[in-house]
Design a protein around this motif. Structure first.
Motif, mmCIF file in Angstrom:
data_model
loop_
_atom_site.group_PDB
_atom_site.id
_atom_site.type_symbol
_atom_site.label_atom_id
_atom_site.label_comp_id
_atom_site.label_asym_id
_atom_site.label_seq_id
_atom_site.Cartn_x
_atom_site.Cartn_y
_atom_site.Cartn_z
ATOM 1 N N GLN A 73 2.650 -21.969 -41.427
ATOM 2 C CA GLN A 73 3.014 -22.912 -42.483
ATOM 3 C C GLN A 73 2.518 -22.391 -43.824
ATOM 4 O OE1 GLN A 73 2.072 -27.153 -41.545
ATOM 5 N NE2 GLN A 73 0.972 -26.263 -39.808
ATOM 6 N N GLU A 74 3.014 -23.001 -44.879
ATOM 7 C CA GLU A 74 2.563 -22.708 -46.246
ATOM 8 C C GLU A 74 2.625 -21.210 -46.549
ATOM 9 O OE1 GLU A 74 -1.283 -24.487 -46.924
ATOM 10 O OE2 GLU A 74 -0.619 -26.434 -46.188
ATOM 11 N N GLY A 75 3.741 -20.612 -46.185
ATOM 12 C CA GLY A 75 3.926 -19.191 -46.482
ATOM 13 C C GLY A 75 2.949 -18.282 -45.741
ATOM 14 N N GLY A 76 2.519 -18.696 -44.567
ATOM 15 C CA GLY A 76 1.611 -17.881 -43.768
ATOM 16 C C GLY A 76 0.142 -18.160 -44.010
ATOM 17 N N LYS A 77 -0.166 -19.086 -44.921
ATOM 18 C CA LYS A 77 -1.576 -19.419 -45.162
ATOM 19 C C LYS A 77 -2.182 -20.171 -43.977
ATOM 20 C CE LYS A 77 -1.185 -19.626 -50.171
ATOM 21 N NZ LYS A 77 -1.216 -20.503 -51.353
ATOM 22 N N VAL A 78 -1.352 -20.851 -43.220
ATOM 23 C CA VAL A 78 -1.781 -21.558 -42.014
ATOM 24 C C VAL A 78 -1.077 -20.911 -40.830
ATOM 25 C CG1 VAL A 78 -1.773 -23.775 -40.795
ATOM 26 C CG2 VAL A 78 -2.095 -23.720 -43.276
ATOM 27 N N ASP A 79 -1.841 -20.297 -39.948
ATOM 28 C CA ASP A 79 -1.310 -19.672 -38.733
ATOM 29 C C ASP A 79 -0.333 -18.533 -39.018
ATOM 30 O OD1 ASP A 79 -2.785 -21.530 -37.244
ATOM 31 O OD2 ASP A 79 -1.135 -22.968 -37.272
#
Length: 188
Positions: free
Chosen positions: A95-101
């Protein structure tokens, strides 16, 4: 908690059984002790009505626990399918452009149709400051555990393997999974 109470009951009953003030014979005292021990063993061995998934430690900043309830009349098999669909719908890029997972995820255990349990590993991208400074540039790994109980209640626990804080990642993950189920009439 239950085991502590059983141990306390066993200790108190055995102390009373062998107390010098007790007028019981040795045979009665032994009988009382065996009866108390059997009762305590039954309490310890009895499965808990609560979920088998561990609670988050008190004050934890890197663990989230949630309970989801399927719509009334949903079978355990249908609940398992819905949960599996929600897990598989989670984006591999996070999520969030790869900031989460941002490092993706993998289902490492799927027995939703049998025991009602599943386990998923989620990875950070490993590119942030904390991953570089504190984890050798390797991704942080979080574990999500799922348990479907009778009646369509689903217990969820998402926790970081290391560290004291996850900067809200586990909560965002659980919320994203819950949103998919909520859209299908689940209580989350």
């Amino acid at each position: 908690m239950i085991r502590s109470a059983a141990l306390l009951a066993l200790t108190l009953s055995s102390a009373a059984a062998f107390s010098p003030e007790t007028t019981a014979t040795r045979r009665e005292a032994l009988s009382n002790f065996v009866t108390a021990a059997a009762g305590a063993a039954a309490v310890v061995a009895a499965p808990s009505a609560a979920s088998a998934i561990d609670a988050c430690p008190p004050g934890s900043n890197n663990c989230v626990r949630a309970k989801w309830t399927s719509p009334s009349g949903t079978s355990k098999a249908d609940a398992a399918k819905a949960v599996r669909d929600a897990l598989n719908a989670y984006p591999q890029g996070g999520q969030e452009g790869g900031k989460v997972d941002g490092g993706g995820w993998a289902i490492v255990k799927d027995d939703l149709d049998g025991s009602g349990t599943a386990a998923v590993e989620y990875k950070s991208a490993g590119t942030g400051f904390f991953a570089k400074a504190f984890n050798g540039g390797k991704p942080f790994v979080d574990d999500l555990k799922v348990e479907i109980e009778d009646g369509g209640v689903v217990q969820i626990r998402s926790a970081s393997r290391i560290g004291d804080s996850d900067f809200g990642v586990n909560g965002k993950r659980v919320d994203a999974l819950a949103a998919g189920l909520k859209a299908k009439g689940w209580s989350v």
